[in-house]
Write a protein that holds these residues in place. Structure first.
Motif: not given
Ligand code: ACO
Length: 321
Positions: A308-309, A213, A34, A158-159, A192, A154, A31, A278
């Protein structure tokens, strides 16, 4: 002494923005709320089939050359940071060189440090210039990350987005690039990665991004703050004299948590993750170019670039624009 400074910036994103609601309409179980709340992302761009990383990189490079008032023939080195090269070889940098119509002779190579790629490439270019071996270097971050996304996952699809950013770095008597630092820790390669490889004509392992994540989040905030302290200390610049911070545009919460650790207020942080998602190695030069063209980053100001990556890799470059 010889230093390097940014003579011009450019960027390019393909096609129309794809909003969070567009992803929902394409059948992804997510959504707008989210995605916005967890990441700050509202939209991203995806390259059409046939639009390659080198094409995006070449367009960003043309715009950077225009901004610098230079022609492709003025460049003596091309470095492309990318995780999504057009092919195994030749390098994307060679393809960009050809696409730009550069005369034969300038060196060209790719740099792989995933989302830190641009900061790594800029640091390498700075060192080539400071050594006296090169005078004008095109430094490009270009990606078609959409090609390595698993649309059934998902938590990752989406990122990310596609795009390219570029700078022309030129030799000068006064420092544009004030301090740089690069780091890596391969023991975190599992949090990652795109673990697939091509062997004997088949892809073995997953050819898609896999990510823990929460582990990425914690790691990123810590190392971005450490790298920032390092370059500020090396340049003897107090943090209150920093005009702008341009961190890797992965997630607004990572960026603001890093700024808070450093004592930098939110209105000094350049944010484009909302419109680009990203874009891995393209994210920092895309954000820099946007900030320059919007008149926020001005000549003479101090700017902290941070990457960072995957790897994990990280680094920072402190510049006087
Ligand atoms: N839409 C809706 N719900 C979702 C989605 C989505 N796209 N993705 C996951 N969910 C749900 C999960 O299934 C979970 O549901 P549940 O509670 O029923 O099991 C809930 O959302 C929470 O999931 P988490 O993985 O715990 O979510 P979190 O709060 O950790 O957020 C995120 C996830 C946004 C990826 C976060 O961990 C984050 O920002 N991490 C940093 C990673 C990042 O930015 N990576 C980019 C690449 S790395 C880089 O460039 C350095």
């Amino acid at each position: 002494m010889i230093f390097s400074r940014i003579a011009g910036t450019g960027s390019y994103v393909p096609g129309a923005p794809v909003t969070n609601d567009d992803l929902v309409a394409r059948g992804i179980d997510t959504s707008d709320e989210w995605i916005r709340e967890r990441t700050g992302i509202r939209a991203r761009h995806f390259a059409e089939e046939g639009v390659t990383t080198s094409k995006l990189g070449a367009e960003a490079a043309r715009r950077a050359l225009d901004a610098a008032g230079m022609k492709p023939a003025d460049i003596d080195l091309v470095i492309v940071a990318t995780t999504t090269p057009d092919m195994v070889f030749p390098s994307t940098a060679c393809l960009v060189q050809h696409e730009l119509g550069m005369p034969s002779g300038a060196a060209a190579f790719d740099m792989q440090a995933v989302c830190s790629g641009f900061v790594y490439a800029l640091t390498i270019a700075d060192k080539f210039i400071r050594s006296g071996s090169n005078k004008r270097v095109l430094v490009i971050g270009a990606e078609t990350v959409s090609r390595i996304l698993d649309w059934s996952d998902r938590t990752t699809c989406v990122l990310f987005g596609d795009g390219a950013g570029a700078v022309v770095l030129e030799a000068d008597e006064v420092p544009g690039i004030m301090a740089t630092t690069l780091h890596a820790d391969g023991s975190h390669s599992d949090i990652l990665s795109v673990p697939g490889q091509i062997a004997n004509g088949v892809v073995t392992g997953s050819p898609f991004i896999r990510m823990d994540g929460q582990a990425v989040f914690k790691f990123a905030v810590r190392v971005l703050a450490d790298a920032a302290h390092e370059v500020l200390t090396r340049a003897a610049l107090p943090v209150d004299q920093l005009d702008w911070m341009i961190p890797h545009q992965a997630n607004i919460r990572i960026m603001l948590a890093t700024a808070k650790r450093l004592g930098v207020s939110e209105d000094h942080v350049i944010v484009t993750v909302d419109r680009h998602g990203n874009t891995s190695s393209a994210s920092v030069p895309l954000a820099l170019d946007a900030a320059v063209r919007e008149g926020r980053v001005k000549r003479g100001q101090t700017v902290l670039l941070e990457g960072v990556g995957g790897g994990f890799t990280w680094g920072a470059a402190l510049i006087r624009y």
